[in-house]
Write a protein that holds these residues in place. Sequence first.
Motif, short mmCIF file in Angstrom:
data_model
loop_
_atom_site.label_atom_id
_atom_site.label_comp_id
_atom_site.label_asym_id
_atom_site.label_seq_id
_atom_site.Cartn_x
_atom_site.Cartn_y
_atom_site.Cartn_z
N GLY A 110 0.80 -1.22 0.00
CA GLY A 110 0.00 0.00 0.00
C GLY A 110 0.82 1.26 0.00
O GLY A 110 0.26 2.37 0.02
N SER A 111 2.15 1.18 -0.02
CA SER A 111 2.99 2.38 -0.01
C SER A 111 4.22 2.14 -0.86
O SER A 111 4.61 1.00 -1.12
N LEU A 112 4.82 3.24 -1.29
CA LEU A 112 6.05 3.21 -2.07
C LEU A 112 7.06 4.14 -1.44
O LEU A 112 6.70 5.13 -0.79
N ASN A 113 8.33 3.83 -1.66
CA ASN A 113 9.40 4.76 -1.30
C ASN A 113 9.48 5.78 -2.43
O ASN A 113 10.25 5.62 -3.38
N MET A 228 -4.49 19.22 -18.56
CA MET A 228 -4.46 17.79 -18.25
C MET A 228 -3.92 17.49 -16.85
O MET A 228 -4.12 16.39 -16.32
N PHE A 229 -3.22 18.44 -16.24
CA PHE A 229 -2.65 18.16 -14.92
C PHE A 229 -3.70 18.23 -13.82
O PHE A 229 -3.47 17.74 -12.71
N LEU A 230 -4.86 18.83 -14.09
CA LEU A 230 -5.88 18.99 -13.05
C LEU A 230 -6.39 17.66 -12.51
O LEU A 230 -6.56 17.51 -11.29
N PRO A 231 -6.68 16.66 -13.37
CA PRO A 231 -7.10 15.36 -12.81
C PRO A 231 -6.05 14.73 -11.91
O PRO A 231 -6.40 14.02 -10.95
N ILE A 232 -4.77 14.98 -12.19
CA ILE A 232 -3.71 14.44 -11.34
C ILE A 232 -3.83 15.01 -9.94
O ILE A 232 -3.75 14.29 -8.93
N VAL A 233 -4.03 16.32 -9.86
CA VAL A 233 -4.14 16.98 -8.54
C VAL A 233 -5.36 16.47 -7.80
O VAL A 233 -5.30 16.15 -6.60
N TRP A 234 -6.48 16.37 -8.51
CA TRP A 234 -7.72 15.94 -7.85
C TRP A 234 -7.61 14.51 -7.32
O TRP A 234 -7.99 14.22 -6.17
N LEU A 235 -7.08 13.60 -8.14
CA LEU A 235 -6.94 12.22 -7.69
C LEU A 235 -5.94 12.09 -6.56
O LEU A 235 -6.12 11.28 -5.65
N ALA A 236 -4.86 12.87 -6.62
CA ALA A 236 -3.86 12.80 -5.55
C ALA A 236 -4.45 13.26 -4.22
O ALA A 236 -4.16 12.69 -3.17
N MET A 237 -5.28 14.29 -4.25
CA MET A 237 -5.90 14.78 -3.02
C MET A 237 -6.89 13.77 -2.45
O MET A 237 -7.08 13.68 -1.23
N ARG A 238 -7.53 12.99 -3.31
CA ARG A 238 -8.52 12.04 -2.84
C ARG A 238 -7.92 10.69 -2.47
O ARG A 238 -8.35 10.05 -1.51
N ALA A 286 2.16 10.61 -1.51
CA ALA A 286 2.84 9.67 -0.61
C ALA A 286 2.83 10.20 0.81
O ALA A 286 2.66 9.42 1.77
N ARG A 287 3.01 11.51 0.95
CA ARG A 287 2.96 12.10 2.29
C ARG A 287 1.56 12.00 2.89
O ARG A 287 1.40 11.65 4.07
N ILE A 288 0.55 12.26 2.05
CA ILE A 288 -0.84 12.12 2.53
C ILE A 288 -1.12 10.67 2.92
O ILE A 288 -1.74 10.40 3.95
N GLY A 289 -0.63 9.73 2.10
CA GLY A 289 -0.81 8.32 2.44
C GLY A 289 -0.13 7.94 3.74
O GLY A 289 -0.67 7.17 4.54
#
Length: 531
Positions: A110-113, A228-238, A286-289
Amino acid sequence: MLDAPWANLWFRRIGIAASYGLLIALARQVTISHFVLVAGIHLVVLLLVRYRDWPALIVGETLALLPTSIACVGMYGLPWAVLYATPGLVFMAPFVYVLRERWPVLASRGSLNMGALLGAALVLSFVMTAINIGTMFIMTLPADYHLQVDKLATKWVLGNYLGILAITPTTLFAYQLLSGARWRQLGTRLIDNRAVLDSIFLVVPALLLLVWIGLEAPRVRQIAQVAMFLPIVWLAMRHGWQGAAIGGTASSFAVMALMPATNDQQTMQAEAIVAFAISSMMLLGARIGALHQHAEQERMDVRMALALAQRNVHIGEMQLRTTSLALEQIRETVQASFSMMMGRLRHLQPTIEDRSYHRQALVAQDQLFRLADSLYPVSWRERGLPAALREGAIPRALDETGVGYWCDLRGPLSRLSQTLHLAIYRLVVEVVADACAKRNLSEVIVRVRCGEKLGRRWVLISIIFRDTAETSSQVRWDELLPRVMRSTSGMGWAGIRDRAMTFEGDAREHQIANGRRVSMLMLDPITISGI
């Protein structure tokens, strides 16, 4: 099972080489200098495949490159042909070996370095760019061709880096998600993952809309590519780095879908923005995770502590029950001993006056009974919580000393655990004793309501204390207080709240007309293995 073809070592390695060679041949058909998907495939297989299978990968890619190398040897020269036929795995393998041994990317499930992964992506991008430039220097070029190293280096660094970001994180996420699953479980795991569902039903339609806008209106094509970068930000926040990985892959291909020419400058600018967004959002994700995992661990620690406290409460109640049973046995022994002693005294002296002795023995037996009943009510042992709340030691003490008492129980009380039953009884006793200590009540009304919500059973206790001056003055407080205090811990309101909070609840006090009301909410304990 051992006779299966895949169990044969050489058959497995031939299969790996053939399948990987076919994958590389297909990937090179859509690879361009500023979007090198092959670099991402190289890093993924080196991270996931066992060391002993690396030679098979090298052989498979070499076989995929040989036809082009042989066909162009006369045009570009033998040194170029040899270097071209050398797989990129050969140059990347030493760096990935050090990475796997010193800074494992797959840190845990569930996590990566993420720092190691992005650092490796950047280093390998420069390494492969250096190899490509070296290939350009040794190849035979037309006389009128001017080699622009700076522009080529920029495109190749961007292309290798974006190719790694577009393939590697998403593949590692899929590997972690599907690892250990059987064929029948693959679809279930994908459907149950919210990051996958949000990507399929929200992000992909949004990207397709941007692609359609860019194709239909060439004037806003660059704006659509940058967006196109907006979906990346939204998915990362969620969804953390998993969302950033999936969004990065989808956005990278969407940017390339709007590319009007192979070396379009505006497309490369959009690629640079997307690559920066993927890198930053994966680090942030990764930090949020990590923070989410830390919060989950803290919640689990709190649950373990609550479970341990609840278990200790239950153990304490069982010890009180044992003590109560011992006192009952002592009371019966006292009664038998008194009867035997009085029988012998009558035999020795028939005219003895035994009424005072008999009265003292009854008082001692009654005190032992009340003490045993206060520790663990006899009515509880015989008929459970409803009988203890309606006919136990506290209700009897209140009724016998002039305080009105009424109890109403509603809901599936029998579905609550024995531990919570004991907590309900102890809290009622503690609250009643705390109210009696103030000597300002004449009526006690106990209401217990229980139910179930979101899979957790709950109980709400409401105790109303009414004070009528002419009635409370007639209560025999000197007799009542010793009897109720014998059944309490003596810690007062602090002990009441602590006991309620042990069961994930709370206790509150409200003033009402002619008295006050105490409300307590508790949840049934969750059974945790190991506690």
